[in-house]
Design a protein around this motif. Sequence first.
Motif, PDB file in Angstrom:
ATOM      1  N   ALA A   1      11.504  18.387   1.073  1.00  0.00           N
ATOM      2  CA  ALA A   1      12.288  19.371   1.823  1.00  0.00           C
ATOM      3  C   ALA A   1      13.020  18.768   3.020  1.00  0.00           C
ATOM      4  N   SER A   2      12.824  17.502   3.265  1.00  0.00           N
ATOM      5  CA  SER A   2      13.471  16.839   4.399  1.00  0.00           C
ATOM      6  C   SER A   2      14.988  16.848   4.219  1.00  0.00           C
ATOM      7  N   PRO A   3      15.738  16.992   5.305  1.00  0.00           N
ATOM      8  CA  PRO A   3      17.193  16.964   5.183  1.00  0.00           C
ATOM      9  C   PRO A   3      17.744  15.559   4.891  1.00  0.00           C
ATOM     10  N   TYR A   4      16.915  14.536   5.045  1.00  0.00           N
ATOM     11  CA  TYR A   4      17.369  13.167   4.778  1.00  0.00           C
ATOM     12  C   TYR A   4      17.509  12.940   3.279  1.00  0.00           C
ATOM     13  N   SER A   5      18.523  12.199   2.884  1.00  0.00           N
ATOM     14  CA  SER A   5      18.686  11.898   1.457  1.00  0.00           C
ATOM     15  C   SER A   5      17.628  10.908   0.979  1.00  0.00           C
ATOM     16  N   ARG A   6      17.182  10.026   1.851  1.00  0.00           N
ATOM     17  CA  ARG A   6      16.085   9.097   1.536  1.00  0.00           C
ATOM     18  C   ARG A   6      14.802   9.714   2.088  1.00  0.00           C
ATOM     19  N   LYS A   7      13.834   9.928   1.227  1.00  0.00           N
ATOM     20  CA  LYS A   7      12.649  10.713   1.587  1.00  0.00           C
ATOM     21  C   LYS A   7      11.465   9.892   2.075  1.00  0.00           C
TER      22      LYS A   7
ATOM     23  N   ASN B   1       0.784  -1.236   0.000  1.00  0.00           N
ATOM     24  CA  ASN B   1       0.000   0.000   0.000  1.00  0.00           C
ATOM     25  C   ASN B   1       0.812   1.282   0.000  1.00  0.00           C
ATOM     26  N   ILE B   2       2.110   1.206   0.188  1.00  0.00           N
ATOM     27  CA  ILE B   2       2.914   2.432   0.265  1.00  0.00           C
ATOM     28  C   ILE B   2       3.010   3.080  -1.121  1.00  0.00           C
ATOM     29  N   LYS B   3       2.861   4.367  -1.149  1.00  0.00           N
ATOM     30  CA  LYS B   3       2.952   5.152  -2.385  1.00  0.00           C
ATOM     31  C   LYS B   3       4.288   5.906  -2.353  1.00  0.00           C
ATOM     32  N   ALA B   4       5.329   5.264  -2.883  1.00  0.00           N
ATOM     33  CA  ALA B   4       6.689   5.798  -2.770  1.00  0.00           C
ATOM     34  C   ALA B   4       6.817   7.190  -3.381  1.00  0.00           C
ATOM     35  N   ASN B   5       6.289   7.377  -4.584  1.00  0.00           N
ATOM     36  CA  ASN B   5       6.422   8.690  -5.237  1.00  0.00           C
ATOM     37  C   ASN B   5       5.723   9.786  -4.442  1.00  0.00           C
ATOM     38  N   HIS B   6       4.573   9.469  -3.875  1.00  0.00           N
ATOM     39  CA  HIS B   6       3.849  10.440  -3.051  1.00  0.00           C
ATOM     40  C   HIS B   6       4.702  10.885  -1.868  1.00  0.00           C
ATOM     41  N   TRP B   7       5.295   9.922  -1.163  1.00  0.00           N
ATOM     42  CA  TRP B   7       6.071  10.272   0.025  1.00  0.00           C
ATOM     43  C   TRP B   7       7.376  10.966  -0.322  1.00  0.00           C
TER      44      TRP B   7
ATOM     45  N   LEU C   1      14.518   4.531   6.542  1.00  0.00           N
ATOM     46  CA  LEU C   1      14.548   5.527   5.484  1.00  0.00           C
ATOM     47  C   LEU C   1      14.857   4.821   4.172  1.00  0.00           C
ATOM     48  N   MET C   2      14.034   5.074   3.159  1.00  0.00           N
ATOM     49  CA  MET C   2      14.223   4.437   1.857  1.00  0.00           C
ATOM     50  C   MET C   2      13.976   5.466   0.764  1.00  0.00           C
ATOM     51  N   ASN C   3      14.492   5.159  -0.422  1.00  0.00           N
ATOM     52  CA  ASN C   3      14.126   5.933  -1.605  1.00  0.00           C
ATOM     53  C   ASN C   3      13.186   5.060  -2.448  1.00  0.00           C
ATOM     54  N   ALA C   4      12.652   5.618  -3.519  1.00  0.00           N
ATOM     55  CA  ALA C   4      11.665   4.894  -4.336  1.00  0.00           C
ATOM     56  C   ALA C   4      12.250   3.615  -4.924  1.00  0.00           C
TER      57      ALA C   4
ATOM     58  N   LYS D   1      10.869  -0.152  -4.311  1.00  0.00           N
ATOM     59  CA  LYS D   1      10.556  -1.046  -5.433  1.00  0.00           C
ATOM     60  C   LYS D   1      11.273  -2.378  -5.265  1.00  0.00           C
ATOM     61  N   GLU D   2      12.556  -2.340  -4.906  1.00  0.00           N
ATOM     62  CA  GLU D   2      13.284  -3.593  -4.715  1.00  0.00           C
ATOM     63  C   GLU D   2      12.696  -4.407  -3.560  1.00  0.00           C
ATOM     64  N   MET D   3      12.291  -3.738  -2.483  1.00  0.00           N
ATOM     65  CA  MET D   3      11.672  -4.454  -1.369  1.00  0.00           C
ATOM     66  C   MET D   3      10.366  -5.094  -1.826  1.00  0.00           C
ATOM     67  N   ARG D   4       9.600  -4.392  -2.647  1.00  0.00           N
ATOM     68  CA  ARG D   4       8.349  -4.954  -3.176  1.00  0.00           C
ATOM     69  C   ARG D   4       8.630  -6.174  -4.054  1.00  0.00           C
ATOM     70  N   VAL D   5       9.707  -6.138  -4.816  1.00  0.00           N
ATOM     71  CA  VAL D   5      10.101  -7.300  -5.625  1.00  0.00           C
ATOM     72  C   VAL D   5      10.532  -8.437  -4.701  1.00  0.00           C
ATOM     73  N   LEU D   6      11.341  -8.124  -3.710  1.00  0.00           N
ATOM     74  CA  LEU D   6      11.807  -9.134  -2.759  1.00  0.00           C
ATOM     75  C   LEU D   6      10.630  -9.799  -2.046  1.00  0.00           C
ATOM     76  N   LEU D   7       9.620  -9.015  -1.689  1.00  0.00           N
ATOM     77  CA  LEU D   7       8.454  -9.530  -0.986  1.00  0.00           C
ATOM     78  C   LEU D   7       7.474 -10.243  -1.910  1.00  0.00           C
ATOM     79  N   GLY D   8       7.733 -10.204  -3.216  1.00  0.00           N
ATOM     80  CA  GLY D   8       6.861 -10.881  -4.170  1.00  0.00           C
ATOM     81  C   GLY D   8       5.618 -10.084  -4.521  1.00  0.00           C
ATOM     82  N   ILE D   9       5.594  -8.804  -4.185  1.00  0.00           N
ATOM     83  CA  ILE D   9       4.447  -7.950  -4.473  1.00  0.00           C
ATOM     84  C   ILE D   9       4.403  -7.595  -5.952  1.00  0.00           C
ATOM     85  N   GLU D  10       5.560  -7.354  -6.523  1.00  0.00           N
ATOM     86  CA  GLU D  10       5.611  -7.032  -7.946  1.00  0.00           C
ATOM     87  C   GLU D  10       6.810  -7.690  -8.583  1.00  0.00           C
ATOM     88  N   LYS D  11       6.713  -7.834  -9.868  1.00  0.00           N
ATOM     89  CA  LYS D  11       7.803  -8.388 -10.653  1.00  0.00           C
ATOM     90  C   LYS D  11       8.321  -7.282 -11.550  1.00  0.00           C
TER      91      LYS D  11
END
Length: 112
Positions: free
Chosen positions: A58-64, A46-52, A77-80, A84-94
């Motif tokens: 404006a966050s000072p963190y490099s991963r938003k 359910n996470i919307k990476a691009n939205h977050w 902290l993750m980037n998009a 995506k790689e975590m979603r692939v690892l979890l089998g959510i997407e290919k």
Amino acid sequence: MKIINKTTNGTIFRCNQCNNIHIEYNNLSFSFSPSQFNFFVDFFKNIKANHWEKMNAASPYSRKIIIPVHHRNITLLMNAQEVKEMRVLLGIEKIDLERCPFPKIALETCIN
């Protein structure tokens, strides 16, 4: 231990003795009961990476993408691309190897 899935930066495996599911991703390690694992998978479904990334631009963190865990002093902290790689690892997407943003992901997780 039975390996469930693997990418360049992560592995999911199940312990034959305790039946827990373990995830190693970069320098992170998670251990889940089967129900906790399902909750974790649902979160990443359910996470919307691009939205977050836009919301936290404006966050000072490099991963938003800031992912809460149930410890008041720790967040993930993750980037998009990592989401995506975590979603692939979890089998959510290919992924399609031709358009793969991280081309070294193990073939078991990719569409041929």
